[in-house]
Design a protein around this motif. Structure first.
Motif, PDB file in Angstrom:
ATOM      1  N   UNK A 129     -38.704  -2.094  46.199  1.00  0.00           N
ATOM      2  CA  UNK A 129     -39.759  -2.400  47.170  1.00  0.00           C
ATOM      3  C   UNK A 129     -40.297  -1.133  47.851  1.00  0.00           C
ATOM      4  N   UNK A 130     -40.021   0.038  47.247  1.00  0.00           N
ATOM      5  CA  UNK A 130     -40.500   1.299  47.821  1.00  0.00           C
ATOM      6  C   UNK A 130     -41.568   1.927  46.940  1.00  0.00           C
ATOM      7  N   UNK A 131     -42.468   2.662  47.571  1.00  0.00           N
ATOM      8  CA  UNK A 131     -43.414   3.473  46.806  1.00  0.00           C
ATOM      9  C   UNK A 131     -42.656   4.664  46.224  1.00  0.00           C
ATOM     10  N   UNK A 132     -43.259   5.315  45.219  1.00  0.00           N
ATOM     11  CA  UNK A 132     -42.608   6.497  44.632  1.00  0.00           C
ATOM     12  C   UNK A 132     -42.469   7.593  45.697  1.00  0.00           C
ATOM     13  N   UNK A 133     -43.443   7.723  46.590  1.00  0.00           N
ATOM     14  CA  UNK A 133     -43.355   8.735  47.654  1.00  0.00           C
ATOM     15  C   UNK A 133     -42.170   8.441  48.572  1.00  0.00           C
ATOM     16  N   UNK A 134     -41.927   7.158  48.863  1.00  0.00           N
ATOM     17  CA  UNK A 134     -40.775   6.807  49.704  1.00  0.00           C
ATOM     18  C   UNK A 134     -39.466   7.118  48.971  1.00  0.00           C
ATOM     19  N   UNK A 135     -39.436   6.841  47.671  1.00  0.00           N
ATOM     20  CA  UNK A 135     -38.221   7.111  46.887  1.00  0.00           C
ATOM     21  C   UNK A 135     -37.947   8.616  46.855  1.00  0.00           C
ATOM     22  N   UNK A 136     -39.016   9.402  46.679  1.00  0.00           N
ATOM     23  CA  UNK A 136     -38.839  10.852  46.540  1.00  0.00           C
ATOM     24  C   UNK A 136     -38.578  11.547  47.876  1.00  0.00           C
ATOM     25  N   UNK A 137     -39.279  11.134  48.942  1.00  0.00           N
ATOM     26  CA  UNK A 137     -39.279  11.939  50.168  1.00  0.00           C
ATOM     27  C   UNK A 137     -38.706  11.234  51.391  1.00  0.00           C
TER      28      UNK A 137
ATOM     29  N   UNK B   1     -41.222  15.283  34.718  1.00  0.00           N
ATOM     30  CA  UNK B   1     -41.592  15.299  36.138  1.00  0.00           C
ATOM     31  C   UNK B   1     -42.915  16.040  36.322  1.00  0.00           C
ATOM     32  N   UNK B   2     -43.733  15.531  37.255  1.00  0.00           N
ATOM     33  CA  UNK B   2     -45.010  16.192  37.530  1.00  0.00           C
ATOM     34  C   UNK B   2     -44.753  17.635  37.933  1.00  0.00           C
ATOM     35  N   UNK B   3     -45.690  18.539  37.566  1.00  0.00           N
ATOM     36  CA  UNK B   3     -45.540  19.949  37.866  1.00  0.00           C
ATOM     37  C   UNK B   3     -45.350  20.217  39.344  1.00  0.00           C
ATOM     38  N   UNK B   4     -46.092  19.522  40.167  1.00  0.00           N
ATOM     39  CA  UNK B   4     -46.006  19.776  41.613  1.00  0.00           C
ATOM     40  C   UNK B   4     -44.650  19.351  42.171  1.00  0.00           C
ATOM     41  N   UNK B   5     -44.060  18.281  41.626  1.00  0.00           N
ATOM     42  CA  UNK B   5     -42.719  17.884  42.090  1.00  0.00           C
ATOM     43  C   UNK B   5     -41.691  18.938  41.696  1.00  0.00           C
ATOM     44  N   UNK B   6     -41.868  19.479  40.496  1.00  0.00           N
ATOM     45  CA  UNK B   6     -40.929  20.494  39.995  1.00  0.00           C
ATOM     46  C   UNK B   6     -41.011  21.766  40.837  1.00  0.00           C
ATOM     47  N   UNK B   7     -42.230  22.176  41.179  1.00  0.00           N
ATOM     48  CA  UNK B   7     -42.393  23.395  41.996  1.00  0.00           C
ATOM     49  C   UNK B   7     -41.725  23.193  43.364  1.00  0.00           C
ATOM     50  N   UNK B   8     -41.969  22.047  43.976  1.00  0.00           N
ATOM     51  CA  UNK B   8     -41.368  21.748  45.290  1.00  0.00           C
ATOM     52  C   UNK B   8     -39.842  21.834  45.191  1.00  0.00           C
ATOM     53  N   UNK B   9     -39.280  21.226  44.139  1.00  0.00           N
ATOM     54  CA  UNK B   9     -37.818  21.227  43.966  1.00  0.00           C
ATOM     55  C   UNK B   9     -37.282  22.627  43.661  1.00  0.00           C
ATOM     56  N   UNK B  10     -37.987  23.343  42.801  1.00  0.00           N
ATOM     57  CA  UNK B  10     -37.525  24.691  42.420  1.00  0.00           C
ATOM     58  C   UNK B  10     -37.486  25.616  43.639  1.00  0.00           C
ATOM     59  N   UNK B  11     -38.499  25.502  44.502  1.00  0.00           N
ATOM     60  CA  UNK B  11     -38.528  26.346  45.697  1.00  0.00           C
ATOM     61  C   UNK B  11     -37.342  25.994  46.608  1.00  0.00           C
ATOM     62  N   UNK B  12     -37.071  24.690  46.741  1.00  0.00           N
ATOM     63  CA  UNK B  12     -35.934  24.276  47.571  1.00  0.00           C
ATOM     64  C   UNK B  12     -34.633  24.813  46.983  1.00  0.00           C
ATOM     65  N   UNK B  13     -34.524  24.722  45.666  1.00  0.00           N
ATOM     66  CA  UNK B  13     -33.308  25.176  44.979  1.00  0.00           C
ATOM     67  C   UNK B  13     -33.073  26.667  45.228  1.00  0.00           C
ATOM     68  N   UNK B  14     -34.195  27.405  45.391  1.00  0.00           N
ATOM     69  CA  UNK B  14     -34.047  28.842  45.648  1.00  0.00           C
ATOM     70  C   UNK B  14     -33.902  29.128  47.144  1.00  0.00           C
TER      71      UNK B  14
END
Lengths: 389, 123
Positions: A129-137, B1-14
Motif C-alpha cells: 500500500x506504499x508508493x515506490x518513493x515511500x518504499x525507497x525514502x 535500478x534507475x541511474x539517479x537512484x544508483x547515484x544517490x546510493x553510491x554517494x551515500x556509500x562513499x
C-alpha cells in the motif's frame, strides 16, 4: 434523456463488524446495493450508473467490471474512484456530474470491504500500500503507515499553536457520546472521558489508541438520481448544491504545509458552488481517521481561525445535542471504518440527519450539512454541501 | 535500478549525501527523479549538501509492526538548509530532548542490510 438537478435518493449502510464471518467484499457490496435501491424506491433495472471505491482483498484489475458482473448490471457509465478516504464523497460528486450531464438517471455509489487485520502489519503488506518513493525514502526509517503521518501533523500543530492532548481527546469523547445513540456503531456500549482517552496506550506519540480509527468490515451505498424523474421518492430527496475538491501531495514529507490542509480550498470551492458560508452549516460529517484530522478539518473548513481548533473543540459541544453537531453517528473513531475507505458512512449519516430520520440522535437544525472525505495523510480532499428541498 | 537512484546510493556509500539540483529553476529536488517536478525540465545536476537541518516535526514510535525496528524510536521530518524536507530517524538523542525546531546534523550509518542510510543527530 432528462437533464436536471442531482439528488441523493437512497442510502444504505451495513452494521460494521470486526469479523466479516467469511463473507467477501462483493457479498457486502451486493447487500448494500439491494438495500439502497429499496430505500430509494427503485428497482435494479433503474440503475444505469455505477461508481465503486477500491476493493480491499480482491484484485483491483477491472474492479468496476467485477462488481457489475456480480450484480448483473449493464450500466451506461461506470468507474472506480480511488482517492483513499475521499473516494466515497468524491463518488457522490462524480455521480452528480454524470447525472446532471444527462448521462445517467440513477447512479449507484458503492463503498466497502472486508478488513484483514494483517494489512499493515507485515513488511510485504505495508509495501503493497506504499508508493515506490515511500518504499525507497521512508520505509527504511520505520514509519507506522498513516499513524506516523498523522502523528507528525499533530505534533507540529501542538508546537505551532499550543494544542493539547486534552483538546484532541475531547473530539473522541464527543463522538463516543454520539455513538451511544447509534445502534449500528461498533463502540456504542460505554461512554468515554478525556482521561480514558489519555490513559489508552500511546501508539505513535502524541496519538493514543482511542484517537485512532478502528478498521472493520462493512459497506455503505448511495443512489444519486435526477430530481426531475417521475419517481415515488419514499424519502425526501437530498440535493447536492455544492462540492469542491483539492489535492496537494501523496506522502506527508512532500505536503506543502503540515498544519494547513487542502481542505481549505476544497471547502471554499464547495461553499462557493452552493452559495453559502460556514455560518450557514448546521451539522458536519468530517472524515475522522484520527482526532487531529477532525481538528484541522474544522479549522480549514472555516468553523474557527487557524490554530484555534484546540480551544474550539474544547469549548464547543460537538455532539448531536450541541451547537455544531459533528459526526453524529460516532464517526469512524466510534462507528468503525469499513475497509480502506469508510467515508461513505459520513455521507449516509448527513443524509439521515437532513431527512430527519436520525432517531434519538436527530439534530435540531438540519437544513445544510458539510461532508468531507479525506484520503492519504491529509492528501486528497472532497467536500460536499448537502441540503434540503 | 534507475541511474539517479544508483547515484544517490553510491554517494551515500562513499559517506556523503548529494541531492539533485535543477539548473533551470535553481532548486534542490528530493527525492531523486529523472525530471524536475517543479519545471518539468530534465537538467538535474548533483550537488553535495551541507548536512545541516532542523526538525520540522517528529513522532516517537511506541508500537512498531516491523520486527527490525525496536521502539521507542524517533521518526521525523527534517528541513535541510538546501530547502528540501525529508523523512529520517533522529538518533543519539534522548526522547525527552527531541523537539520541533531542534537543529540537527546529517550522519550516514549502516543498518543490518549494510546499505548506507542518511539519518540525523542533534547538533
Amino acid at each position: 434523456m432528462t437533464r436536471g438537478e442531482a439528488v441523493i435518493s437512497g442510502i444504505s449502510e451495513l452494521v460494521p463488524a470486526l469479523d466479516a464471518g467469511g463473507r467477501g467484499t462483493l457479498d457486502l457490496l451486493a447487500e448494500a446495493a439491494a438495500l439502497v435501491i429499496q430505500d430509494a424506491g427503485l428497482t435494479k433495472s433503474d440503475i444505469d450508473g455505477l461508481l465503486v471505491t477500491p476493493p480491499s482483498e480482491d484484485s483491483y484489475f477491472l474492479w468496476p467490471s467485477q462488481v457489475a458482473e456480480y450484480l448483473q448490471l449493464d450500466p451506461v457509465f461506470m468507474n472506480m474512484v480511488e482517492l483513499g478516504g475521499a473516494s466515497a464523497a468524491a463518488s457522490v460528486a462524480r455521480a452528480k456530474l454524470i447525472v446532471e450531464a444527462g448521462l445517467c438517471r440513477h447512479c449507484l455509489c458503492l463503498s466497502g470491504g472486508v478488513w484483514d487485520s494483517q494489512v499493515f502489519n507485515t513488511r510485504a503488506n505495508k509495501m503493497a500500500v506504499m508508493s515506490q518513493a515511500e518504499i525507497d525514502y521512508e520505509l527504511p526509517y520505520g514509519p507506522m503507515g498513516f499513524n506516523s503521518g498523522y502523528a507528525l501533523i499533530a505534533r507540529r500543530h501542538m508546537a505551532e499553536y499550543g494544542t493539547t492532548p486534552q483538546q484532541l481527546a475531547k473530539i473522541a469523547v464527543d463522538q463516543r457520546t454520539n455513538a451511544l445513540a447509534n445502534p449500528l456503531a461498533l463502540f456504542n456500549q460505554q461512554a468515554l472521558t478525556v482521561d480514558d482517552v489519555l490513559a489508552s496506550r500511546v501508539i505513535v506519540d502524541p496519538l493514543h489508541l482511542l484517537e485512532i480509527v478502528r478498521p472493520c468490515s462493512g459497506a455503505a451505498a448511495v443512489v444519486v438520481s435526477c430530481a426531475d424523474l417521475d419517481c415515488a421518492w419514499p424519502h425526501p430527496p437530498i440535493p447536492i448544491p455544492g462540492f469542491g475538491e483539492a489535492y496537494t501531495h501523496n506522502s506527508i514529507p512532500y505536503a506543502p504545509h503540515l498544519t494547513h490542509s487542502p481542505i481549505r480550498m476544497a471547502a471554499q470551492r464547495a461553499y462557493q458552488m452552493a452559495g453559502c458560508n460556514p455560518g450557514d452549516i448546521d451539522l458536519v460529517s468530517l472524515y475522522d481517521c484520527y482526532t487531529i484530522t477532525v481538528l484541522i478539518s474544522l479549522e480549514d473548513a472555516g468553523f474557527c481561525p487557524k490554530g484555534e481548533g484546540g480551544r474550539f473543540v474544547a469549548d464547543t459541544d460537538l455532539t448531536y445535542k450541541g451547537d455544531l453537531p459533528c459526526n453524529t453517528h460516532g464517526g469512524q473513531l466510534s462507528c468503525g471504518q469499513a475497509s480502506f475507505a469508510g467515508g461513505m458512512s459520513h455521507v449516509v449519516e448527513a443524509v439521515r440527519q437532513l431527512r430527519g430520520e436520525a432517531g434519538s440522535r436527530q439534530v435540531r437544525k438540519n437544513r445544510l450539512a458539510l461532508v468531507n472525505g479525506n484520503g492519504g495523510v491529509m492528501s486528497t480532499q472532497s467536500c460536499l454541501v448537502l441540503g434540503r428541498k | 535500478m534507475s541511474g539517479y537512484k544508483q547515484i544517490f546510493k553510491d554517494k551515500l556509500q562513499s559517506g556523503q549525501m548529494w541531492l539533485q539540483y535543477c539548473l533551470d529553476c535553481q532548486r534542490f529536488v528530493y527525492y531523486p527523479r529523472e525530471r524536475c517536478p517543479y519545471c518539468w525540465q530534465d537538467r538535474l545536476d548533483w550537488q553535495p549538501v551541507s548536512g545541516l537541518g532542523t526538525v520540522h516535526s517528529y513522532t516517537i514510535v511506541r508500537v512498531s509492526a516491523l520486527p527490525e525496528f525496536h521502539p521507542p524510536y524517533i521518526y521525523a521530518l527534517v528541513d535541510l538548509t538546501e530547502g528540501v524536507r525529508m523523512a529520517a530517524n533522529i538518533e543519539e538523542c534522548s526522547l525527552d530532548r527531541i523537539q520541533v525546531g531542534m537543529p540537527v546534523h546529517l550522519k550516514i550509518i549502516n543498518r543490518e542490510d549494510n546499505a548506507a542510510l542518511p539519518i540525523f543527530i542533534p547538533v
